[in-house]
Design a protein around this motif. Structure first.
Motif, PDB file in Angstrom:
ATOM      1  N   GLN A   7      -8.370   4.960  -2.643  1.00 53.26           N
ATOM      2  CA  GLN A   7      -9.278   4.108  -1.420  1.00 53.26           C
ATOM      3  C   GLN A   7      -8.252   2.777  -0.912  1.00 53.26           C
ATOM      4  O   GLN A   7      -8.915   2.233  -0.317  1.00 53.26           O
ATOM      5  N   VAL A   8      -7.072   2.787  -1.083  1.00 50.80           N
ATOM      6  CA  VAL A   8      -6.938   1.893  -0.340  1.00 50.80           C
ATOM      7  C   VAL A   8      -6.811   2.201   1.114  1.00 50.80           C
ATOM      8  O   VAL A   8      -6.761   1.609   1.858  1.00 50.80           O
ATOM      9  N   THR A   9      -5.170   3.265   1.555  1.00 47.82           N
ATOM     10  CA  THR A   9      -5.356   3.755   2.097  1.00 47.82           C
ATOM     11  C   THR A   9      -6.352   5.209   2.630  1.00 47.82           C
ATOM     12  O   THR A   9      -6.234   5.216   4.071  1.00 47.82           O
TER      13      THR A   9
ATOM     14  N   GLY B  32       1.180   5.543   0.490  1.00 49.64           N
ATOM     15  CA  GLY B  32       0.738   5.061  -0.477  1.00 49.64           C
ATOM     16  C   GLY B  32       1.446   5.486  -2.065  1.00 49.64           C
ATOM     17  O   GLY B  32       1.919   4.400  -2.754  1.00 49.64           O
ATOM     18  N   THR B  33       2.008   5.972  -2.376  1.00 46.12           N
ATOM     19  CA  THR B  33       2.428   6.154  -3.504  1.00 46.12           C
ATOM     20  C   THR B  33       4.218   5.719  -3.016  1.00 46.12           C
ATOM     21  O   THR B  33       4.441   5.140  -4.329  1.00 46.12           O
ATOM     22  N   ALA B  34       4.816   5.807  -1.988  1.00 47.67           N
ATOM     23  CA  ALA B  34       6.323   5.463  -1.745  1.00 47.67           C
ATOM     24  C   ALA B  34       6.213   3.582  -2.261  1.00 47.67           C
ATOM     25  O   ALA B  34       7.216   2.870  -2.638  1.00 47.67           O
ATOM     26  N   ALA B  35       4.601   3.211  -1.340  1.00 53.05           N
ATOM     27  CA  ALA B  35       4.553   2.160  -1.882  1.00 53.05           C
ATOM     28  C   ALA B  35       4.578   1.858  -3.129  1.00 53.05           C
ATOM     29  O   ALA B  35       5.209   0.480  -3.193  1.00 53.05           O
ATOM     30  N   ALA B  36       3.830   2.002  -3.788  1.00 49.61           N
ATOM     31  CA  ALA B  36       3.564   1.874  -5.114  1.00 49.61           C
ATOM     32  C   ALA B  36       4.912   1.636  -6.120  1.00 49.61           C
ATOM     33  O   ALA B  36       5.210   1.355  -6.756  1.00 49.61           O
TER      34      ALA B  36
ATOM     35  N   ARG C 123      -1.305  10.640   0.713  1.00 44.93           N
ATOM     36  CA  ARG C 123      -0.844   9.765   0.131  1.00 44.93           C
ATOM     37  C   ARG C 123       0.238   9.861  -0.155  1.00 44.93           C
ATOM     38  O   ARG C 123       0.920   8.294  -0.835  1.00 44.93           O
ATOM     39  N   MET C 124       1.319  10.112   0.648  1.00 47.38           N
ATOM     40  CA  MET C 124       2.853   9.907   0.370  1.00 47.38           C
ATOM     41  C   MET C 124       2.828   8.767   0.531  1.00 47.38           C
ATOM     42  O   MET C 124       3.972   7.774  -0.349  1.00 47.38           O
TER      43      MET C 124
ATOM     44  N   ARG D 272       0.218  10.195  -6.021  1.00 52.89           N
ATOM     45  CA  ARG D 272      -1.497  10.491  -4.832  1.00 52.89           C
ATOM     46  C   ARG D 272      -2.407   9.892  -5.719  1.00 52.89           C
ATOM     47  O   ARG D 272      -3.521  10.512  -5.613  1.00 52.89           O
ATOM     48  N   LYS D 273      -2.920   9.019  -6.154  1.00 52.71           N
ATOM     49  CA  LYS D 273      -3.686   8.768  -7.546  1.00 52.71           C
ATOM     50  C   LYS D 273      -4.901   8.005  -6.689  1.00 52.71           C
ATOM     51  O   LYS D 273      -4.653   8.340  -5.557  1.00 52.71           O
ATOM     52  N   SER D 274      -6.114   8.853  -7.116  1.00 55.32           N
ATOM     53  CA  SER D 274      -7.326   8.379  -6.374  1.00 55.32           C
ATOM     54  C   SER D 274      -6.849   6.230  -5.706  1.00 55.32           C
ATOM     55  O   SER D 274      -7.824   6.587  -4.659  1.00 55.32           O
ATOM     56  N   PHE D 275      -6.863   5.755  -6.565  1.00 55.19           N
ATOM     57  CA  PHE D 275      -6.803   4.643  -6.006  1.00 55.19           C
ATOM     58  C   PHE D 275      -6.456   4.469  -4.504  1.00 55.19           C
ATOM     59  O   PHE D 275      -6.595   2.975  -3.853  1.00 55.19           O
ATOM     60  N   ILE D 276      -5.093   5.452  -4.567  1.00 54.91           N
ATOM     61  CA  ILE D 276      -4.244   4.673  -3.336  1.00 54.91           C
ATOM     62  C   ILE D 276      -4.682   5.383  -1.709  1.00 54.91           C
ATOM     63  O   ILE D 276      -4.724   5.118  -1.107  1.00 54.91           O
TER      64      ILE D 276
END
Length: 65
Positions: free
Chosen positions: A44-46, A56-60, A53-54, A38-42
């Motif tokens: 900013q992307v999503t 996005g976290t899973a994708a990272a 942000r789950m 759940r970082k802020s860069f995620i």
């Protein structure tokens, strides 16, 4: 262990570049760990708030694996 430090004063581009090139850290011969949760860069992307942000976290994490 090697932690490239996702987040922590880096731009979105910096973080995405780190994820893309994580394999380069293998030359150090140590386990590589990331803390993308759940970082802020995620966000900013999503465009999502921390609780959104789950995916996005899973994708990272998937990209890191």
């Amino acid at each position: 262990m090697v932690d490239p430090g996702l987040g922590f004063g880096k731009t979105v581009a910096d973080n995405l570049r780190l994820i893309r090139y994580l394999k380069e850290f293998r030359v150090l011969g140590r386990p590589i760990v990331t803390g993308a949760s759940r970082k802020s860069f995620i966000g900013q992307v999503t465009g999502g708030k921390p609780r959104e942000r789950m995916e996005g976290t899973a994708a990272a994490v998937t990209a890191a694996v």
